[in-house]
Design an enzyme around this catalytic site. Structure first.
Site, PDB file in Angstrom:
ATOM      1  N   SER A  19     -21.207  32.884 -12.253  1.00  0.00           N
ATOM      2  CA  SER A  19     -20.724  33.041 -13.628  1.00  0.00           C
ATOM      3  C   SER A  19     -21.833  33.146 -14.673  1.00  0.00           C
ATOM      4  O   SER A  19     -21.715  33.940 -15.612  1.00  0.00           O
ATOM      5  CB  SER A  19     -19.771  31.893 -13.977  1.00  0.00           C
ATOM      6  OG  SER A  19     -18.572  32.006 -13.239  1.00  0.00           O
ATOM      7  N   LYS A  68      -8.536  23.194 -12.051  1.00  0.00           N
ATOM      8  CA  LYS A  68      -7.678  24.029 -12.898  1.00  0.00           C
ATOM      9  C   LYS A  68      -6.409  23.307 -13.338  1.00  0.00           C
ATOM     10  O   LYS A  68      -5.910  23.532 -14.445  1.00  0.00           O
ATOM     11  CB  LYS A  68      -7.345  25.338 -12.185  1.00  0.00           C
ATOM     12  CG  LYS A  68      -8.575  26.229 -11.992  1.00  0.00           C
ATOM     13  CD  LYS A  68      -8.252  27.520 -11.269  1.00  0.00           C
ATOM     14  CE  LYS A  68      -9.532  28.332 -11.061  1.00  0.00           C
ATOM     15  NZ  LYS A  68      -9.260  29.632 -10.410  1.00  0.00           N
ATOM     16  N   GLY A 129      -2.128  28.893   0.499  1.00  0.00           N
ATOM     17  CA  GLY A 129      -2.614  27.897  -0.438  1.00  0.00           C
ATOM     18  C   GLY A 129      -1.559  27.579  -1.482  1.00  0.00           C
ATOM     19  O   GLY A 129      -0.569  28.303  -1.637  1.00  0.00           O
ATOM     20  N   ALA A 130      -1.776  26.468  -2.189  1.00  0.00           N
ATOM     21  CA  ALA A 130      -0.796  26.046  -3.200  1.00  0.00           C
ATOM     22  C   ALA A 130      -1.463  25.363  -4.384  1.00  0.00           C
ATOM     23  O   ALA A 130      -0.826  24.607  -5.097  1.00  0.00           O
ATOM     24  CB  ALA A 130       0.236  25.106  -2.569  1.00  0.00           C
ATOM     25  N   ARG A 154      -1.100  24.093   3.966  1.00  0.00           N
ATOM     26  CA  ARG A 154      -1.252  23.008   4.941  1.00  0.00           C
ATOM     27  C   ARG A 154      -0.329  21.833   4.604  1.00  0.00           C
ATOM     28  O   ARG A 154       0.270  21.235   5.484  1.00  0.00           O
ATOM     29  CB  ARG A 154      -2.712  22.543   4.964  1.00  0.00           C
ATOM     30  CG  ARG A 154      -3.035  21.575   6.085  1.00  0.00           C
ATOM     31  CD  ARG A 154      -4.515  21.326   6.156  1.00  0.00           C
ATOM     32  NE  ARG A 154      -5.044  20.829   4.893  1.00  0.00           N
ATOM     33  CZ  ARG A 154      -6.318  20.528   4.688  1.00  0.00           C
ATOM     34  NH1 ARG A 154      -7.187  20.712   5.654  1.00  0.00           N
ATOM     35  NH2 ARG A 154      -6.728  20.084   3.519  1.00  0.00           N
ATOM     36  N   TYR A 215     -15.695  34.702  -3.016  1.00  0.00           N
ATOM     37  CA  TYR A 215     -16.621  35.806  -2.807  1.00  0.00           C
ATOM     38  C   TYR A 215     -17.850  35.292  -2.071  1.00  0.00           C
ATOM     39  O   TYR A 215     -18.176  34.099  -2.129  1.00  0.00           O
ATOM     40  CB  TYR A 215     -17.038  36.435  -4.150  1.00  0.00           C
ATOM     41  CG  TYR A 215     -17.682  35.452  -5.101  1.00  0.00           C
ATOM     42  CD1 TYR A 215     -19.065  35.260  -5.113  1.00  0.00           C
ATOM     43  CD2 TYR A 215     -16.915  34.704  -5.987  1.00  0.00           C
ATOM     44  CE1 TYR A 215     -19.651  34.355  -5.971  1.00  0.00           C
ATOM     45  CE2 TYR A 215     -17.491  33.810  -6.853  1.00  0.00           C
ATOM     46  CZ  TYR A 215     -18.856  33.625  -6.844  1.00  0.00           C
ATOM     47  OH  TYR A 215     -19.446  32.715  -7.689  1.00  0.00           O
ATOM     48  N   GLY A 237     -13.350  38.114  -3.368  1.00  0.00           N
ATOM     49  CA  GLY A 237     -12.874  37.985  -4.740  1.00  0.00           C
ATOM     50  C   GLY A 237     -13.905  38.268  -5.816  1.00  0.00           C
ATOM     51  O   GLY A 237     -13.692  37.869  -6.976  1.00  0.00           O
TER      52      GLY A 237
END
Length: 275
Positions: A19, A68, A129-130, A154, A215, A237
């Site tokens: 970033s 997040k 994923g979640a 999972r 990535y 990504g």
């Protein structure tokens, strides 16, 4: 002399993040004066760390794994996209308020459509994923009217909660080989651990695109599994990272930078590092 806008990215781990390079290249396009730091926040200390960074004069932050959901909870005002996702990847500090936004979905869709020429409408999608990454991309995916979206994780309870919230189907990992999908997205952190998720290789038979949100310089274990399983194309990504970063930059600075050259330079650097 222009005032320097203080920006950064927070996560855990954060050492791998590109970033800073991305945002400094964005700033060069406009002659903006910015600083951009990588800050690793200890687990369980997100809210206090954000308070300290506000005191240090930061204007905005990108937020990555695993914070997040924490960023959503500490935001005093959220955009509609962030409220739908219940996850935030972009924070702006303004007038004693913490403004939360999620640019993951728009960045993901733009990378799919503009760079990879993949269009979600009427396609069958499997998402692994979640966590916050899934939450960030799901609203934008659903807006594109796919034929179906299925989630696997999972933790079955966490997957069920996500699927109930977004109205998508849920399956177990050991059931993933019983269907075929046009797009399979890895939104788990397994690639950061140099592992592949527990998805069946048979799930990739006839898959048009396998997309890893992570990535890397070399194909990730998920991408390798996808190609072995028969996926026609596999992508990491990096493109999404650049596109969502451009959206964040526009929120902070008021203008959206070009992304094509930035992506090409980063890919070239990663390719060289892999040799």
């Amino acid at each position: 002399m222009k005032q320097v806008t203080k920006l950064g990215v927070v996560g855990n781990p954060i050492g791998h993040s590109l970033s800073p390079e991305i945002h400094l290249m964005f700033a060069q396009q406009f002659g903006d004066e910015i600083s951009y730091d990588k800050v690793e926040i200890p687990l369980g200390e997100f809210e206090s760390a954000i308070g300290e960074m506000i005191d240090e004069g930061y204007h905005g932050l990108n937020v990555t794994i695993p914070f997040k959901l924490d960023a959503f909870r500490c935001s005093t005002k959220c955009s509609s996209q962030a409220r739908q996702s219940r996850a935030v990847n972009t924070l702006t500090f303004q007038n004693n308020k913490i403004l939360g936004e999620n640019t993951d979905g728009t960045g993901f869709i733009r990378d799919l459509e503009e760079r990879l020429k993949f269009f979600v409408e009427h396609k069958k999608i499997l998402i692994l994923g979640a966590g916050g990454g899934v939450r960030g991309i799901l609203p934008a995916l659903m807006e594109r009217m796919p034929k179906s979206v299925t989630g696997a994780n999972r933790s079955v309870a966490r997957a069920q909660e996500l699927c109930d919230e977004f109205g998508i189907q849920r399956i177990l990992y050991d059931e993933t080989g019983s269907e075929s999908y046009d797009l399979i997205v890895n939104a788990t952190p397994t690639s950061l651990q140099n592992k592949a998720p527990l998805v069946s290789p048979f799930a990739f038979d006839g898959c048009e695109l396998a997309y890893d949100l992570v990535y890397a310089a070399k194909p990730t274990p998920f991408m390798e599994l996808a190609k072995q399983g028969g996926a026609r194309h596999a992508s990491d990504g990096l493109g999404m990272l650049v596109e969502q970063a451009a959206d964040s930059y526009e929120i902070w600075m008021g203008h959206r930078p070009g992304t094509q050259d930035v992506y090409a330079k980063l890919r070239e650097t990663l390719d060289k590092s892999a040799k």
